[in-house]
Each structure stands twice: as C-alpha cells, then as structure tokens.
Design a protein around this motif. Sequence first.
Motif, PDB file in Angstrom:
ATOM      1  N   ASP A  75      22.097   1.332  -0.856  1.00 29.72           N
ATOM      2  CA  ASP A  75      21.770   0.036  -0.260  1.00 29.72           C
ATOM      3  C   ASP A  75      22.380  -0.134   1.121  1.00 29.72           C
ATOM      4  N   GLY A  76      22.778   0.947   1.742  1.00 35.23           N
ATOM      5  CA  GLY A  76      23.431   0.870   3.041  1.00 35.23           C
ATOM      6  C   GLY A  76      22.490   0.820   4.221  1.00 35.23           C
ATOM      7  N   GLN A  77      21.177   1.038   3.989  1.00 31.91           N
ATOM      8  CA  GLN A  77      20.218   1.051   5.092  1.00 31.91           C
ATOM      9  C   GLN A  77      18.939   0.318   4.693  1.00 31.91           C
ATOM     10  N   ASP A  78      19.071  -0.791   4.016  1.00 27.91           N
ATOM     11  CA  ASP A  78      17.900  -1.502   3.508  1.00 27.91           C
ATOM     12  C   ASP A  78      16.889  -1.822   4.600  1.00 27.91           C
ATOM     13  N   GLU A  79      17.369  -2.317   5.731  1.00 34.40           N
ATOM     14  CA  GLU A  79      16.437  -2.727   6.793  1.00 34.40           C
ATOM     15  C   GLU A  79      15.631  -1.531   7.298  1.00 34.40           C
ATOM     16  N   ARG A  80      16.304  -0.436   7.547  1.00 33.10           N
ATOM     17  CA  ARG A  80      15.607   0.750   8.034  1.00 33.10           C
ATOM     18  C   ARG A  80      14.630   1.291   6.987  1.00 33.10           C
ATOM     19  N   LEU A  81      15.061   1.353   5.737  1.00 30.97           N
ATOM     20  CA  LEU A  81      14.203   1.935   4.703  1.00 30.97           C
ATOM     21  C   LEU A  81      13.007   1.043   4.393  1.00 30.97           C
ATOM     22  N   TRP A  82      13.192  -0.262   4.420  1.00 27.63           N
ATOM     23  CA  TRP A  82      12.059  -1.151   4.181  1.00 27.63           C
ATOM     24  C   TRP A  82      11.048  -1.057   5.331  1.00 27.63           C
ATOM     25  N   ARG A  83      11.536  -0.982   6.557  1.00 22.31           N
ATOM     26  CA  ARG A  83      10.633  -0.817   7.702  1.00 22.31           C
ATOM     27  C   ARG A  83       9.853   0.488   7.588  1.00 22.31           C
ATOM     28  N   LEU A  84      10.543   1.557   7.201  1.00 22.03           N
ATOM     29  CA  LEU A  84       9.867   2.842   7.012  1.00 22.03           C
ATOM     30  C   LEU A  84       8.821   2.738   5.904  1.00 22.03           C
ATOM     31  N   ALA A  85       9.165   2.092   4.804  1.00 17.85           N
ATOM     32  CA  ALA A  85       8.233   1.957   3.684  1.00 17.85           C
ATOM     33  C   ALA A  85       6.956   1.250   4.121  1.00 17.85           C
ATOM     34  N   GLU A  86       7.112   0.153   4.846  1.00 18.34           N
ATOM     35  CA  GLU A  86       5.937  -0.613   5.276  1.00 18.34           C
ATOM     36  C   GLU A  86       5.107   0.142   6.312  1.00 18.34           C
ATOM     37  N   GLN A  87       5.773   0.714   7.307  1.00 21.96           N
ATOM     38  CA  GLN A  87       5.039   1.315   8.416  1.00 21.96           C
ATOM     39  C   GLN A  87       4.417   2.653   8.052  1.00 21.96           C
ATOM     40  N   ALA A  88       5.068   3.423   7.186  1.00 19.41           N
ATOM     41  CA  ALA A  88       4.531   4.725   6.790  1.00 19.41           C
ATOM     42  C   ALA A  88       3.776   4.669   5.465  1.00 19.41           C
ATOM     43  N   ARG A  89       3.703   3.491   4.860  1.00 18.79           N
ATOM     44  CA  ARG A  89       3.003   3.293   3.581  1.00 18.79           C
ATOM     45  C   ARG A  89       3.573   4.219   2.509  1.00 18.79           C
ATOM     46  N   LEU A  90       4.895   4.177   2.392  1.00 21.26           N
ATOM     47  CA  LEU A  90       5.597   5.017   1.436  1.00 21.26           C
ATOM     48  C   LEU A  90       6.423   4.173   0.484  1.00 21.26           C
ATOM     49  N   ALA A  91       6.414   4.542  -0.782  1.00 19.19           N
ATOM     50  CA  ALA A  91       7.453   4.047  -1.680  1.00 19.19           C
ATOM     51  C   ALA A  91       8.711   4.866  -1.395  1.00 19.19           C
ATOM     52  N   VAL A  92       9.795   4.200  -1.048  1.00 17.64           N
ATOM     53  CA  VAL A  92      11.045   4.880  -0.740  1.00 17.64           C
ATOM     54  C   VAL A  92      11.966   4.771  -1.945  1.00 17.64           C
ATOM     55  N   VAL A  93      12.475   5.902  -2.381  1.00 23.91           N
ATOM     56  CA  VAL A  93      13.406   5.966  -3.507  1.00 23.91           C
ATOM     57  C   VAL A  93      14.703   6.573  -2.978  1.00 23.91           C
ATOM     58  N   SER A  94      15.745   5.771  -2.869  1.00 26.42           N
ATOM     59  CA  SER A  94      17.017   6.233  -2.307  1.00 26.42           C
ATOM     60  C   SER A  94      18.016   6.453  -3.436  1.00 26.42           C
ATOM     61  N   VAL A  95      18.675   7.597  -3.435  1.00 28.61           N
ATOM     62  CA  VAL A  95      19.535   8.007  -4.548  1.00 28.61           C
ATOM     63  C   VAL A  95      20.968   7.520  -4.326  1.00 28.61           C
ATOM     64  N   ASP A  96      21.511   6.808  -5.288  1.00 34.29           N
ATOM     65  CA  ASP A  96      22.907   6.383  -5.233  1.00 34.29           C
ATOM     66  C   ASP A  96      23.760   7.406  -5.982  1.00 34.29           C
ATOM     67  N   TYR A  97      23.856   8.593  -5.402  1.00 41.12           N
ATOM     68  CA  TYR A  97      24.541   9.698  -6.071  1.00 41.12           C
ATOM     69  C   TYR A  97      26.050   9.458  -6.130  1.00 41.12           C
ATOM     70  N   HIS A 112       0.852  -1.190   0.000  1.00 41.62           N
ATOM     71  CA  HIS A 112       0.000   0.000   0.000  1.00 41.62           C
ATOM     72  C   HIS A 112       0.888   1.240   0.000  1.00 41.62           C
ATOM     73  N   VAL A 113       0.674   2.115  -0.956  1.00 41.86           N
ATOM     74  CA  VAL A 113       1.509   3.314  -1.114  1.00 41.86           C
ATOM     75  C   VAL A 113       0.642   4.567  -1.023  1.00 41.86           C
ATOM     76  N   ASP A 114       0.931   5.395  -0.018  1.00 40.29           N
ATOM     77  CA  ASP A 114       0.222   6.667   0.137  1.00 40.29           C
ATOM     78  C   ASP A 114       1.098   7.866  -0.221  1.00 40.29           C
ATOM     79  N   GLY A 115       2.356   7.640  -0.529  1.00 39.09           N
ATOM     80  CA  GLY A 115       3.268   8.721  -0.869  1.00 39.09           C
ATOM     81  C   GLY A 115       4.609   8.158  -1.278  1.00 39.09           C
ATOM     82  N   VAL A 116       5.494   9.047  -1.700  1.00 37.33           N
ATOM     83  CA  VAL A 116       6.843   8.653  -2.118  1.00 37.33           C
ATOM     84  C   VAL A 116       7.853   9.492  -1.339  1.00 37.33           C
TER      85      VAL A 116
END
Length: 310
Positions: A95-117, A76-80
């Motif tokens: 890819d240095g914080q996958d666990e944290r970002l996936w937890r945030l994505a699920e709990q906040a209902r967000l698609a997370v897009v992390s930039v590999d600048y 479920h995605v309510d924002g990005v």
Amino acid sequence: MTITDQDCLRETLTFNEHFAAARADRPAREGTPGAAALTLLRRNRLGGDAPPTRLPQGRDRVIDGAVTVRTFVPDHVDGVYLHIHGGGWAFGSADGQDERLWRLAEQARLAVVSVDYRLAPEHPYPAGPDDCETAARWLVEHAAAEFGTRRLLIGGESAGAHLSLVTLLRLRDRHGITGAFRAAHLLFGAYDLSMTPSQRSFGNRRLLSNTESLRGVYELFTPGMGEEQRRNPEVSPLFADLTGLPPARIVVGTEDPLLDDSLSLAARWQAAGAPVRLGVVAGAMHGFTLFPLTITERELRRERDYLATA
C-alpha cells in the motif's frame, strides 16, 4: 515550452545535488540498518518523510491462505499486472504506492495485484521470494476467473525488480511454467548481490542508495551469506540461465550504483533469445521515480505504454 533532454539532465543533476546536501548532516549509514531506522523507513513513503496515502480503490485480500496482496481493478481490464514493491527487501509495502498503481491501473486498463511479501530481517531469504512465487502461481491459476483475462505481466522496482526476475525463474524451474507472463518491467533492480563493479565503486555519495547501504540491505536479506553464496543464481539472478523468459523492459539511471546490474542483465536477456528494451536515464539516481521530476513523469508514461501494449 518544449523541455529538451539537456533541460531534463540539468533538472535531474540539480535535484541530486540538493538531495545529497540535505543528507549531508545526517549520520552516514554503515552496516545494516538498526531497528529504529527500519521502523522509520517502514512507517514512511519510500524515499520520503511522510506516510503513504491509502486509496479506497485498493483492496487487501489474502490468497492461498498465506500471502496478502493489494488489488486495484478499474472498470475495464485488459490484463493483470503482478507488481512487487521495492524497499531493500526490508521495508516498503503493497500500500505504499496506491496513487501510482491506481493511475497505472486506469490508464493501462490493468488489474494491478501488488504483493505484500514478508520482510527481512524478521523474515530473511527465502521468505520474500516464496511469497512472490505463491502470488504468481495463484494468478496463473485464477486470473481468468478473478479478472476475466489470462494476459499476465510482472514487474517492480529495485528489490521488487529482483524479486520479479526470481519469480519468473522459479515458475520455470520449479513448476515448468513459461509463457504465462507476457512481459516483465524491471526498474533499477539489484541482480548480483555479490556486487557488480558499479555497486562496489559507487562509494558513499549521499544519494538514495550507495555502496554501504546496499551492503547493509544484502546482509539483512541474506544474513551470514558470503560472497560466493550470494552468487547462487537463486539469490543473484544475473548468474541464472535466462532462456524461456518473456520480453522485458529494463530501466536504470546513470547515477545508480546498480547501473551495471541492468546493463549486464539486458545483454544476457537478449543473448538468451528474448526481446529486451533497455532504458538508461541520464543523471538519474536510484529510485528516481519516487521524486517529482520531469524524468519521472516521462518514465511513468513509458511504463504505462509498455504494459498497456506488451
């Protein structure tokens, strides 16, 4: 058992003492990190001595034919959320914080897009900001088609907080884009690369960041720039006109050399007319959310709640 603020403070200060003691026997870092130090930092998790864990929920893709991003898309995605990682502009990765970002994505209902600048010193300023600007513009144009929503948020930690603010300013000043991002979440960022008083006075305490380590990464990111050049608002956004920016949550610890950066930025953000929430965490050092502390769990909950409702 109820954990009080005093309990948190004692735990945090004790952790700081142990952290500094563990680093006491290591050679002090003076000047810019060398190739061996950068190789080690880039191989391991930020703040740790082990490689990060890559989760299968993360997907790497290239956007605009040039910039790699790592995406985490829950059911479920309510924002990005456009996430920009820290690491002194010279290490860290999407890819240095996958666990944290996936937890945030699920709990906040967000698609997370992390930039590999792109990273310094191989790619100094303005390469990293250019990549983040590209990713932000791509989301403005394609988020609805890609993720089913136009509700955009932006944020990051340390250098990532700096790049998040620089990105918002570039969208406004170069492309006339304001209002596309609903909120910014900025953790312990560096906003004055000519160095605020707290950066200059912090000294050589062996915490995650100190005066000399900041000078070293600034030289990597902006090689050859003098103090006045680093005060350019495009490099140090604390000196920029902040009008037209979205609401923000700005967080910093009291034992962080970047304390003044966040305090000053919050005051200027509010003076420019946008709502701002300032969180000052007692006893916390730079990068405290990397470590297993009570204040870390509390801060990650607050981050999730803010991004879920902003």
